[in-house]
Design an enzyme around this catalytic site. Structure first.
Site, short mmCIF file in Angstrom:
data_model
loop_
_atom_site.label_atom_id
_atom_site.label_comp_id
_atom_site.label_asym_id
_atom_site.label_seq_id
_atom_site.Cartn_x
_atom_site.Cartn_y
_atom_site.Cartn_z
N ASP A 216 3.40 0.24 -2.68
CA ASP A 216 2.75 -0.43 -4.22
C ASP A 216 2.02 -2.20 -3.20
O ASP A 216 2.49 -1.89 -1.67
CB ASP A 216 3.33 -0.68 -5.32
CG ASP A 216 1.89 -0.76 -6.03
OD1 ASP A 216 0.99 -1.85 -5.37
OD2 ASP A 216 1.68 -0.29 -7.75
N HIS A 239 0.24 -1.99 -0.25
CA HIS A 239 -1.27 -2.01 -0.64
C HIS A 239 -1.23 -3.56 -0.27
O HIS A 239 -2.56 -3.79 -0.77
CB HIS A 239 -0.71 -1.84 -2.08
CG HIS A 239 -1.01 -0.11 -2.62
ND1 HIS A 239 -1.04 -0.05 -3.55
CD2 HIS A 239 -0.62 0.69 -1.86
CE1 HIS A 239 -0.56 1.24 -3.95
NE2 HIS A 239 -0.99 2.18 -2.66
#
Ligand SMILES: *[C@@H]1O[C@H](CO)[C@@H](O)[C@H](O)[C@H]1NC(C)=O
Ligand SMILES: *[C@@H]1O[C@H](CO)[C@@H](O)[C@H](O)[C@H]1NC(C)=O
Length: 393
Positions: A216, A239
């Site tokens: 993430d 991310h």
């Protein structure tokens, strides 16, 4: 090295003197193995007792977890302590495979803490990840984070590694003047919700020289934050480095002062990003956010302000965000984009972005889905220097 070995006899003499005067604590060192910790067994109890001893010490003290593999269950290490305190982790601490509790190690209400060592916090995430569905569902299994810092002040975290966290690797809440240096964070690209470092309700948080690969956001800066510095951080997979998402909950407060400099992102799904929810619960500002000297390597969405962030259809995308974004700069950002839209500045229809500066952007798109471009809405950026792609043209 020569210097170090010259000092060694002197240091061991000091140590000897200290240990004879301090008895049980051995010169302020509270080694968990002297509290019953043995390799390959659960040392939760030993750690807590060593912590209690060290925390009650009126002079500087250290909790030591020596080399070796140990099992650990949720450990709440609470202050305030009587003096400054260090936790040196040289061993590997393995979380139980079964998800239980909300954190593996929870450090709270501590002033002048140093968390150091070459050790590893192993979250044993593989078992939990399939249960980690909170991003998709309202009723879901909450998995424990690995390291939680709650209301920790004037402190330093250095050299440690977080591996395969079940949820966020490191969570920072209500902290002030906390610096991370030379930390390593690692989990697979497809591990859900494994944010590297999440910061909220904090100020003077500094992340330096840190290597993050995870499933993430590498670093996510939530609401109610001030004076956040992220420098010399490498990110990927992951991310990207994000401010937000902002505006989901009603009690959130402003973000003010975020500096992201000299970072390198590789094969991440976003580069540097500010994201806010449409249909925001609160109304506040996010300002003074700067991204400078950033290298992008095969990054999707390298530069992005997204005020229509609404994953998993969790909001009404038709109601514009009421988070006011201002004083943002993107400077000297270069490298390669994995998608044609290399710069996306999509601001709120209700409150357009203000004072957005875009300087010296030099990105290339090597794919075949058309020319490199930018996408803009509700923003009039101040542009100078290189412009690859043309910004909001
Ligand atoms: C921040 O914390 C560090 C580490 O304890 C300390 O040396 C420094 O003086 C603190 N800075 C401020 C402004 O309090
Ligand atoms: C580019 O990044 C994507 C992930 O976004 C990855 O799947 C792909 O292998 C990367 N390509 C190269 C050449 O590194």
């Amino acid at each position: 090295m020569g210097l170090r070995s010259n000092f060694a006899p002197f240091l061991s003499l000091l140590f000897l003197l200290a240990s004879t005067t301090k008895g049980q604590s051995n010169g302020g060192v509270f080694d968990v193995t002297r509290y019953g910790a043995k390799p390959n067994t659960d040392i939760t109890h030993a750690l807590l007792n060593a912590w209690k001893g060290a925390c009650a010490s009126t002079s500087r003290s250290k909790v030591l977890i020596p080399k070796g593999v140990y099992l650990l269950s949720q450990s709440n290490l609470k202050g305030p302590c009587k003096s400054s305190i260090e936790i040196q982790v040289d061993g590997t601490l393995q979380a139980p495979p079964d998800p239980k509790g909300d954190g593996l190690v929870i450090l709270e209400y501590i002033d002048k803490l140093t968390l150091s060592g070459t050790g590893v916090f192993d979250g044993q995430g593989k078992v939990g990840w399939e249960k980690n569905d909170c991003h998709k569902k309202k009723i879901c299994t909450k998995l424990p984070m690995t390291l939680k810092f709650n209301f920790v002040t004037n402190s330093i975290v250095r050299d440690i590694t977080s591996l395969d966290s079940k949820n966020f690797h490191i969570n920072i809440l209500g902290c002030k003047n906390l610096t991370f240096q030379h930390v390593t964070i690692s989990a697979p690209e497809d591990s859900p919700n494994t944010d590297g470092i999440h910061i909220s309700s904090s100020e003077q948080i500094t992340i330096l020289n840190t290597k993050i690969s995870t499933g993430d956001d590498c670093v996510s800066v939530g609401d109610s934050n001030k004076q956040i510095t992220i420098r010399d951080v490498t990110c990927g997979p992951g991310h990207g480095i994000s401010i937000g998402s902002l505006g989901k909950y009603s009690k959130e407060k402003a973000v003010e002062g975020v500096w992201v400099t000299k970072c390198k992102l590789t094969s991440t799904t976003n580069g540097v990003r500010i994201k806010t929810w449409p249909d925001s619960a609160g109304e506040y500002s996010a300002s003074d956010m700067h991204f400078e000297d950033i290298e992008m390597n095969n990054v999707s969405n390298p530069i992005i302000i997204d005020q229509e962030y609404c994953p998993w259809n969790q909001c009404n995308p038709k109601i514009p965000s009421s988070i006011k974004i201002s004083k943002v700069s993107f400077k000297n950002i270069r490298g390669t984009s994995a998608t044609p839209v290399a710069v996306k500045l999509v601001c709120s229809k209700k409150i357009p972005c203000e004072a957005v500066e875009v300087v010296d952007i030099d990105l290339k798109y090597n794919g075949n889905k058309g020319p490199i471009k930018s996408q803009c809405a509700n923003v009039k950026p101040i542009i100078s220097g290189k412009q690859n792609p043309r910004i909001c043209a």
